[in-house]
Motif scaffolding. Structure first.
Motif, PDB file in Angstrom:
ATOM      1  N   VAL A  54      41.960 -33.876  73.767  1.00 28.16           N
ATOM      2  CA  VAL A  54      41.563 -33.757  75.170  1.00 28.16           C
ATOM      3  C   VAL A  54      42.591 -34.429  76.067  1.00 28.16           C
ATOM      4  O   VAL A  54      43.045 -33.862  77.061  1.00 28.16           O
ATOM      5  CB  VAL A  54      40.164 -34.371  75.393  1.00 28.16           C
ATOM      6  CG1 VAL A  54      39.826 -34.399  76.882  1.00 28.16           C
ATOM      7  CG2 VAL A  54      39.101 -33.579  74.647  1.00 28.16           C
ATOM      8  N   GLU A  55      42.986 -35.636  75.725  1.00 30.59           N
ATOM      9  CA  GLU A  55      43.938 -36.367  76.549  1.00 30.59           C
ATOM     10  C   GLU A  55      45.311 -35.700  76.564  1.00 30.59           C
ATOM     11  O   GLU A  55      45.994 -35.667  77.587  1.00 30.59           O
ATOM     12  CB  GLU A  55      44.052 -37.808  76.047  1.00 30.59           C
ATOM     13  CG  GLU A  55      44.902 -38.691  76.934  1.00 30.59           C
ATOM     14  CD  GLU A  55      44.866 -40.137  76.494  1.00 30.59           C
ATOM     15  OE1 GLU A  55      45.904 -40.644  76.039  1.00 30.59           O
ATOM     16  OE2 GLU A  55      43.789 -40.762  76.614  1.00 30.59           O
ATOM     17  N   ALA A  56      45.727 -35.164  75.407  1.00 29.83           N
ATOM     18  CA  ALA A  56      47.041 -34.528  75.329  1.00 29.83           C
ATOM     19  C   ALA A  56      47.118 -33.289  76.208  1.00 29.83           C
ATOM     20  O   ALA A  56      48.165 -32.992  76.788  1.00 29.83           O
ATOM     21  CB  ALA A  56      47.351 -34.154  73.882  1.00 29.83           C
ATOM     22  N   GLN A  57      46.013 -32.564  76.334  1.00 21.72           N
ATOM     23  CA  GLN A  57      46.016 -31.350  77.161  1.00 21.72           C
ATOM     24  C   GLN A  57      45.845 -31.661  78.639  1.00 21.72           C
ATOM     25  O   GLN A  57      46.444 -30.994  79.493  1.00 21.72           O
ATOM     26  CB  GLN A  57      44.880 -30.419  76.716  1.00 21.72           C
ATOM     27  CG  GLN A  57      45.038 -29.866  75.317  1.00 21.72           C
ATOM     28  CD  GLN A  57      43.808 -29.093  74.897  1.00 21.72           C
ATOM     29  OE1 GLN A  57      43.644 -27.913  75.204  1.00 21.72           O
ATOM     30  NE2 GLN A  57      42.909 -29.764  74.191  1.00 21.72           N
ATOM     31  N   ALA A 186      39.654 -27.901  74.874  1.00 26.62           N
ATOM     32  CA  ALA A 186      40.401 -27.125  75.875  1.00 26.62           C
ATOM     33  C   ALA A 186      39.580 -26.958  77.144  1.00 26.62           C
ATOM     34  O   ALA A 186      40.120 -26.982  78.263  1.00 26.62           O
ATOM     35  CB  ALA A 186      40.784 -25.766  75.297  1.00 26.62           C
ATOM     36  N   ILE A 187      38.281 -26.786  76.999  1.00 26.09           N
ATOM     37  CA  ILE A 187      37.402 -26.631  78.168  1.00 26.09           C
ATOM     38  C   ILE A 187      37.362 -27.933  78.962  1.00 26.09           C
ATOM     39  O   ILE A 187      37.489 -27.930  80.196  1.00 26.09           O
ATOM     40  CB  ILE A 187      35.994 -26.225  77.725  1.00 26.09           C
ATOM     41  CG1 ILE A 187      36.041 -24.936  76.893  1.00 26.09           C
ATOM     42  CG2 ILE A 187      35.082 -26.063  78.927  1.00 26.09           C
ATOM     43  CD1 ILE A 187      36.657 -23.757  77.604  1.00 26.09           C
ATOM     44  N   LEU A 188      37.189 -29.048  78.270  1.00 29.11           N
ATOM     45  CA  LEU A 188      37.121 -30.334  78.962  1.00 29.11           C
ATOM     46  C   LEU A 188      38.436 -30.656  79.667  1.00 29.11           C
ATOM     47  O   LEU A 188      38.444 -31.281  80.731  1.00 29.11           O
ATOM     48  CB  LEU A 188      36.795 -31.457  77.966  1.00 29.11           C
ATOM     49  CG  LEU A 188      35.384 -31.475  77.383  1.00 29.11           C
ATOM     50  CD1 LEU A 188      35.211 -32.681  76.467  1.00 29.11           C
ATOM     51  CD2 LEU A 188      34.328 -31.505  78.482  1.00 29.11           C
ATOM     52  N   ALA A 189      39.551 -30.245  79.065  1.00 29.87           N
ATOM     53  CA  ALA A 189      40.864 -30.543  79.637  1.00 29.87           C
ATOM     54  C   ALA A 189      41.277 -29.554  80.715  1.00 29.87           C
ATOM     55  O   ALA A 189      42.333 -29.725  81.336  1.00 29.87           O
ATOM     56  CB  ALA A 189      41.922 -30.564  78.530  1.00 29.87           C
ATOM     57  N   GLY A 190      40.466 -28.523  80.948  1.00 26.98           N
ATOM     58  CA  GLY A 190      40.833 -27.517  81.941  1.00 26.98           C
ATOM     59  C   GLY A 190      41.943 -26.606  81.479  1.00 26.98           C
ATOM     60  O   GLY A 190      42.733 -26.117  82.296  1.00 26.98           O
ATOM     61  N   ARG A 191      42.027 -26.364  80.166  1.00 30.43           N
ATOM     62  CA  ARG A 191      43.054 -25.500  79.590  1.00 30.43           C
ATOM     63  C   ARG A 191      42.396 -24.392  78.765  1.00 30.43           C
ATOM     64  O   ARG A 191      42.506 -24.358  77.540  1.00 30.43           O
ATOM     65  CB  ARG A 191      43.970 -26.309  78.686  1.00 30.43           C
ATOM     66  CG  ARG A 191      44.750 -27.391  79.385  1.00 30.43           C
ATOM     67  CD  ARG A 191      46.112 -26.888  79.742  1.00 30.43           C
ATOM     68  NE  ARG A 191      46.928 -27.925  80.363  1.00 30.43           N
ATOM     69  CZ  ARG A 191      48.196 -27.768  80.672  1.00 30.43           C
ATOM     70  NH1 ARG A 191      48.794 -26.622  80.377  1.00 30.43           N
ATOM     71  NH2 ARG A 191      48.886 -28.726  81.250  1.00 30.43           N
ATOM     72  N   GLU A 193      43.190 -21.487  78.138  1.00 26.73           N
ATOM     73  CA  GLU A 193      44.120 -20.688  77.336  1.00 26.73           C
ATOM     74  C   GLU A 193      44.354 -21.306  75.960  1.00 26.73           C
ATOM     75  O   GLU A 193      44.847 -20.638  75.042  1.00 26.73           O
ATOM     76  CB  GLU A 193      45.453 -20.538  78.073  1.00 26.73           C
ATOM     77  CG  GLU A 193      46.268 -21.810  78.225  1.00 26.73           C
ATOM     78  CD  GLU A 193      45.877 -22.651  79.432  1.00 26.73           C
ATOM     79  OE1 GLU A 193      46.661 -23.546  79.799  1.00 26.73           O
ATOM     80  OE2 GLU A 193      44.799 -22.398  80.006  1.00 26.73           O
ATOM     81  N   ASN A 194      44.006 -22.577  75.813  1.00 28.74           N
ATOM     82  CA  ASN A 194      44.191 -23.248  74.520  1.00 28.74           C
ATOM     83  C   ASN A 194      42.984 -23.113  73.597  1.00 28.74           C
ATOM     84  O   ASN A 194      43.046 -23.536  72.440  1.00 28.74           O
ATOM     85  CB  ASN A 194      44.453 -24.745  74.735  1.00 28.74           C
ATOM     86  CG  ASN A 194      45.838 -25.026  75.263  1.00 28.74           C
ATOM     87  OD1 ASN A 194      46.740 -24.202  75.137  1.00 28.74           O
ATOM     88  ND2 ASN A 194      46.018 -26.187  75.872  1.00 28.74           N
ATOM     89  N   THR A 258      49.582 -24.128  71.321  1.00 28.49           N
ATOM     90  CA  THR A 258      48.775 -24.946  72.223  1.00 28.49           C
ATOM     91  C   THR A 258      49.658 -25.561  73.293  1.00 28.49           C
ATOM     92  O   THR A 258      50.713 -26.122  72.990  1.00 28.49           O
ATOM     93  CB  THR A 258      48.055 -26.064  71.438  1.00 28.49           C
ATOM     94  OG1 THR A 258      47.240 -25.483  70.417  1.00 28.49           O
ATOM     95  CG2 THR A 258      47.178 -26.890  72.358  1.00 28.49           C
ATOM     96  N   LYS A 259      49.241 -25.440  74.529  1.00 28.66           N
ATOM     97  CA  LYS A 259      50.008 -25.967  75.655  1.00 28.66           C
ATOM     98  C   LYS A 259      49.465 -27.341  76.039  1.00 28.66           C
ATOM     99  O   LYS A 259      48.306 -27.469  76.433  1.00 28.66           O
ATOM    100  CB  LYS A 259      49.924 -25.025  76.860  1.00 28.66           C
ATOM    101  CG  LYS A 259      50.305 -23.588  76.551  1.00 28.66           C
ATOM    102  CD  LYS A 259      51.726 -23.472  76.034  1.00 28.66           C
ATOM    103  CE  LYS A 259      52.084 -22.020  75.752  1.00 28.66           C
ATOM    104  NZ  LYS A 259      53.438 -21.878  75.161  1.00 28.66           N
ATOM    105  N   PHE A 260      50.325 -28.344  75.925  1.00 36.38           N
ATOM    106  CA  PHE A 260      49.932 -29.690  76.307  1.00 36.38           C
ATOM    107  C   PHE A 260      50.388 -29.991  77.728  1.00 36.38           C
ATOM    108  O   PHE A 260      51.193 -29.261  78.303  1.00 36.38           O
ATOM    109  CB  PHE A 260      50.504 -30.704  75.319  1.00 36.38           C
ATOM    110  CG  PHE A 260      49.930 -30.569  73.934  1.00 36.38           C
ATOM    111  CD1 PHE A 260      48.597 -30.828  73.690  1.00 36.38           C
ATOM    112  CD2 PHE A 260      50.730 -30.164  72.876  1.00 36.38           C
ATOM    113  CE1 PHE A 260      48.058 -30.697  72.419  1.00 36.38           C
ATOM    114  CE2 PHE A 260      50.212 -30.033  71.595  1.00 36.38           C
ATOM    115  CZ  PHE A 260      48.863 -30.290  71.369  1.00 36.38           C
TER     116      PHE A 260
END
Length: 421
Positions: A54-57, A186-191, A193-194, A258-260
């Motif tokens: 989560v933090e990385a994304q 990915a959902i929590l991080a707002g990503r 697409e990941n 995966t896009k960080f």
């Protein structure tokens, strides 16, 4: 404490060690904050990967850290720990999967759980954890029903398995559960697409965890008569190893898609999932061992050059400590003065000194501490390493270039090689 990802200190740079500990402590404190003190026993090494992802994304900000108070497992030091939705998701997943593990032990009648009163109490704890996990999951938009459904299906899948049944049929519920957990990061991080690549990484991670657990328990299960998927299906260990190696490769490929948040934000995730997973496979199959000896692990000053971040082994091992942050003289203050060489303490005096060493975590964290009876130097429990390999192997997936600098191979690597460094 359990999990398949147990990095050795010499393979992580100082920054990555600090990050690893921040996420581990954050998971433990999130369990306490949301579910009470007893829930902290569900802390596990693999669960912190959720928080890391989560933090990385999302990208780290000041709101992702807080200063935690003194803890015996940190040598009574304060520390910066992870907080927020990533830590809470990791806590939720860990709690629900821990409840499944408790039920599994109850069904197998392991140890004290073979007694009805103890088994009944364990079932109540597991049910309470399921409800607590569902509440905390709802707060962050994660439906734990998929985890509970997977746990509920596992027993039926195992009972229907026999000689010739595919191992992938047995690991499917675990794969489904871990895929959902990884995907929600990915959902929590707002990503969004990941989500697809992380679900794939989670699915393969779950497969790997299930298979490695079966490999490590194979001999013990045969002795106790407990059910084991490898024995039940008659699978060949060579085939199990192939499935594990394929899963490791698949996780690595999924991470590449995966896009960080930034180039450096995914370092710890990459190290844990691309570098440590292959070592977990080697450890389970006994194809690697620690190349360090007591003499080789100490510098001229007598300080240890590395310590295990994980336990000694998969079962019966002490919980993880943080020996690298002990203050000079031991955690929590100066240690009891060791006896003079050649003089031994009596039973009562030795026990009193041992109690002081134990209560200040020096028996676990300090290296060396002095034997309370003889005064001889002893190695702290969490300094024993059984799964690390030669330092020169830490860049085993970066052979395409020479940009990796010693054991800090992913703390500044810019090679663009296939492993994603």
């Amino acid at each position: 404490m359990f999990g398949i990802i147990r990095p050795c200190r010499h393979r992580l740079s100082e920054n990555l060690r600090t990050e690893w500990m921040a996420h581990l402590c954050g998971l433990c404190l999130a369990l306490r904050g949301d579910h009470g003190q007893f829930a902290r026993i569900a802390t596990n090494y693999d669960g912190l990967v959720i928080s890391v992802l989560v933090e990385a994304q999302a990208g780290r900000s000041d709101s992702w850290r807080r200063t935690a108070g003194p803890c015996p497992l940190r040598g009574m030091r304060t520390a910066s720990v992870a907080q927020g939705e990533g830590a809470r998701l990791a806590a939720t997943v860990s709690l629900v999967l821990a409840s499944a593990k408790v039920r599994d032990h109850v069904e197998d009648g392991d140890g004290a759980l073979a007694r009805r009163p103890v088994a009944a109490a364990a079932r109540r704890v597991a049910a309470r954890w399921d409800r607590a996990g569902a509440r905390s999951g709802a707060d962050i938009g994660f439906d734990t029903a998929v985890l509970l459904d997977a746990v509920g299906r596992q027993a039926g899948v195992e009972s229907a398995a026999g000689i010739g049944t595919s191992l992938l049929t047995i690991t499917e519920p675990t794969e489904t559960a871990t895929a959902a957990a990884f995907g929600h990061t990915a959902i929590l991080a707002g990503r969004p697409e990941n989500q697809a690549p992380l679900e794939e990484a989670g699915r393969l991670f779950g497969r790997l965890a299930h298979l490695l657990d079966a490999v490590e328990d194979l001999v013990e299960d045969a002795e106790t008569g407990a059910w084991n998927p490898i024995a039940a299906t008659g699978a060949d260990l060579a085939e199990v190893r192939r499935l594990c190696d394929d899963a490791v490769h698949g996780v690595r490929l999924a991470l590449r898609d995966t896009k960080f948040a930034s180039k450096g934000s995914g370092k710890l995730a990459h190290v844990l999932l691309a570098h440590e997973l292959p070592r977990a496979v080697d450890r389970a199959f006994g194809t690697t061992g620690c190349a360090h000896t007591t003499d080789a692990t100490h510098s001229g000053s007598g300080a240890p050059e590395f310590e295990m971040l994980g336990p000694e082994g998969s079962q019966g091992a002490p919980p993880p400590q943080s020996p690298w942050i002990n203050p000079p003289g031991g955690p929590g203050g100066a240690p009891p003065e060791p006896p003079n060489r050649g003089r031994r303490r009596g039973l009562i005096a030795g026990c009193a000194v041992w109690s002081g060493l134990f209560c200040t975590c020096q028996v676990c964290c300090k290296d060396p501490y002095h034997d309370p009876w003889t005064g001889e130097p002893r190695e702290g429990l969490c300094h024993k390493c059984d799964d690390c390999s030669d330092c020169c192997d830490c860049c085993d997936c970066c052979n395409c270039c020479n940009c990796c600098d010693g054991c800090d191979c992913c703390d500044g690597c810019d090679c663009g090689c296939d492993c994603g460094c």
